[in-house]
Motif scaffolding. Sequence first.
Motif, PDB file in Angstrom:
ATOM      1  N   ALA A 300      43.986  26.990  61.905  1.00 20.04           N
ATOM      2  CA  ALA A 300      43.586  25.488  61.252  1.00 20.04           C
ATOM      3  C   ALA A 300      43.258  26.061  59.898  1.00 20.04           C
ATOM      4  N   PHE A 301      43.553  26.891  58.850  1.00 23.59           N
ATOM      5  CA  PHE A 301      42.918  27.230  58.173  1.00 23.59           C
ATOM      6  C   PHE A 301      42.137  26.368  57.353  1.00 23.59           C
ATOM      7  N   PRO A 302      41.206  26.275  56.430  1.00 30.26           N
ATOM      8  CA  PRO A 302      40.778  25.393  55.597  1.00 30.26           C
ATOM      9  C   PRO A 302      41.330  25.498  54.486  1.00 30.26           C
ATOM     10  N   ASP A 303      42.163  24.929  53.220  1.00 28.79           N
ATOM     11  CA  ASP A 303      42.753  24.429  52.636  1.00 28.79           C
ATOM     12  C   ASP A 303      41.767  25.761  51.481  1.00 28.79           C
ATOM     13  N   GLU A 304      40.281  25.613  50.801  1.00 31.66           N
ATOM     14  CA  GLU A 304      39.405  26.698  50.199  1.00 31.66           C
ATOM     15  C   GLU A 304      39.888  28.363  50.998  1.00 31.66           C
ATOM     16  N   PHE A 305      39.982  28.490  51.499  1.00 31.04           N
ATOM     17  CA  PHE A 305      40.327  29.866  52.732  1.00 31.04           C
ATOM     18  C   PHE A 305      41.948  30.101  51.937  1.00 31.04           C
ATOM     19  N   VAL A 306      42.347  29.454  52.286  1.00 32.04           N
ATOM     20  CA  VAL A 306      43.447  29.447  52.046  1.00 32.04           C
ATOM     21  C   VAL A 306      44.000  30.424  50.518  1.00 32.04           C
ATOM     22  N   PHE A 307      43.309  29.239  49.817  1.00 32.23           N
ATOM     23  CA  PHE A 307      43.675  30.201  48.271  1.00 32.23           C
ATOM     24  C   PHE A 307      42.622  30.947  47.926  1.00 32.23           C
ATOM     25  N   ASP A 308      41.869  31.771  48.562  1.00 28.68           N
ATOM     26  CA  ASP A 308      40.720  32.548  48.295  1.00 28.68           C
ATOM     27  C   ASP A 308      41.868  33.770  48.735  1.00 28.68           C
ATOM     28  N   ALA A 312      43.048  36.651  46.386  1.00 28.63           N
ATOM     29  CA  ALA A 312      42.681  38.135  47.382  1.00 28.63           C
ATOM     30  C   ALA A 312      43.952  38.682  47.458  1.00 28.63           C
ATOM     31  N   ILE A 313      45.167  38.296  47.303  1.00 32.09           N
ATOM     32  CA  ILE A 313      45.779  38.887  47.851  1.00 32.09           C
ATOM     33  C   ILE A 313      46.954  39.489  45.605  1.00 32.09           C
ATOM     34  N   GLY A 314      46.835  38.566  45.108  1.00 31.58           N
ATOM     35  CA  GLY A 314      47.077  38.265  43.307  1.00 31.58           C
ATOM     36  C   GLY A 314      46.291  39.728  42.492  1.00 31.58           C
ATOM     37  N   ASP A 315      44.630  39.076  43.512  1.00 29.88           N
ATOM     38  CA  ASP A 315      44.136  40.311  42.640  1.00 29.88           C
ATOM     39  C   ASP A 315      44.263  42.199  43.206  1.00 29.88           C
ATOM     40  N   ALA A 316      44.575  42.123  44.661  1.00 34.30           N
ATOM     41  CA  ALA A 316      44.745  43.134  44.619  1.00 34.30           C
ATOM     42  C   ALA A 316      46.054  43.989  43.703  1.00 34.30           C
ATOM     43  N   LYS A 317      47.471  42.941  44.048  1.00 30.68           N
ATOM     44  CA  LYS A 317      48.698  43.236  43.065  1.00 30.68           C
ATOM     45  C   LYS A 317      47.980  43.635  40.904  1.00 30.68           C
ATOM     46  N   GLN A 318      47.549  42.829  41.198  1.00 28.09           N
ATOM     47  CA  GLN A 318      46.697  43.372  39.643  1.00 28.09           C
ATOM     48  C   GLN A 318      45.647  44.267  39.130  1.00 28.09           C
TER      49      GLN A 318
END
Length: 322
Positions: A300-308, A312-318
């Motif tokens: 039950a991950f909170p939405d703000e955690f999922v956004f972060d 992080a995944i996008g930052d790693a790709k970039q």
Amino acid sequence: MPLGLGNKKKGKAKDTSKLVDSEAVAPAATPPGTAVAPAGAGSASRLQFHAQLAHGSPTGRVEGFGNARELYAKVAEAFGIAPAEIMFCTLNTHKVDMDKLLGAQIGLEDFIFAHIKGKRKEVEVLKSDDMLGLTVTDNGAGCAFIKRIKEGSLMDQIKIICVGDHIESINGKDVSDCRHYEVAKMLKDLEKGQMFKLQLIEPRKAFEEIEPRSTGGTLTAAKISRGRETLRLRTKGPATVEEMPSEVEEKAIKKVDELLETYMGIRDIELAATMVEAGRDKKNPDEFAVALDETLGDFAFPDEFVFDVWGAIGDAKQGRLE
């Protein structure tokens, strides 16, 4: 489930305050002798691994397992002991070295050492501080133990409590088959200013004394392998032989692991790796949230955690993560 729809399971959100960290030893990595079914393969390839008991034994062979519990059962079978006697395994060393714990990934040439239960001990502790200074992990097969003791913390002052100790009970409540996050929450919820009792079991010793204080490992240190191919044990589905995570994925996993600690008070490399894998081919955070709900809905991950995590995944790709 798209973000913001509020359909997440209630009552399972993790407390963000941290008195005790909980870090899962990803479903115990595949030790010497693992049978693995490559993704999509109809028949399991018979991988064989070598293993010894950490306190001393002849070398055994282990094969034919697809998850952590099966692995521990096979190791136990090889040495004629009960699976519940195995506390954790290390790779390529008989020492109680938390940097070399068997985790979700294991190199195909790695050697497994199984640490079994030794002497029981009991200690009473006055909880004089909100922070106990323990990081708890588990072997993926029902044994939670101490991975780290923070220097200068309350627990660091009690020398009978050591890295590697299995937490068997808390105030008389049996926690010997609880997951790491359950044990961490029980310790976190203990009332400040009160005495509490721990029953512990230390690993059996033979070659040398346990290192009383050691630091936990990083993602890289936790994967001791001699090649690009590793065996990965999964919480769901068969074990698979696959390539080591790329440098980009390793950076993303490390960052997500840090976010897990910030939001949920646990550290869990296997969980972080699963989340990064879920976001590998997703185009937006809503698709990512749906994927997480399908594979990890119980958290039950909170939405703000999922956004972060998505960020992080996008930052790693970039290439924006160090």
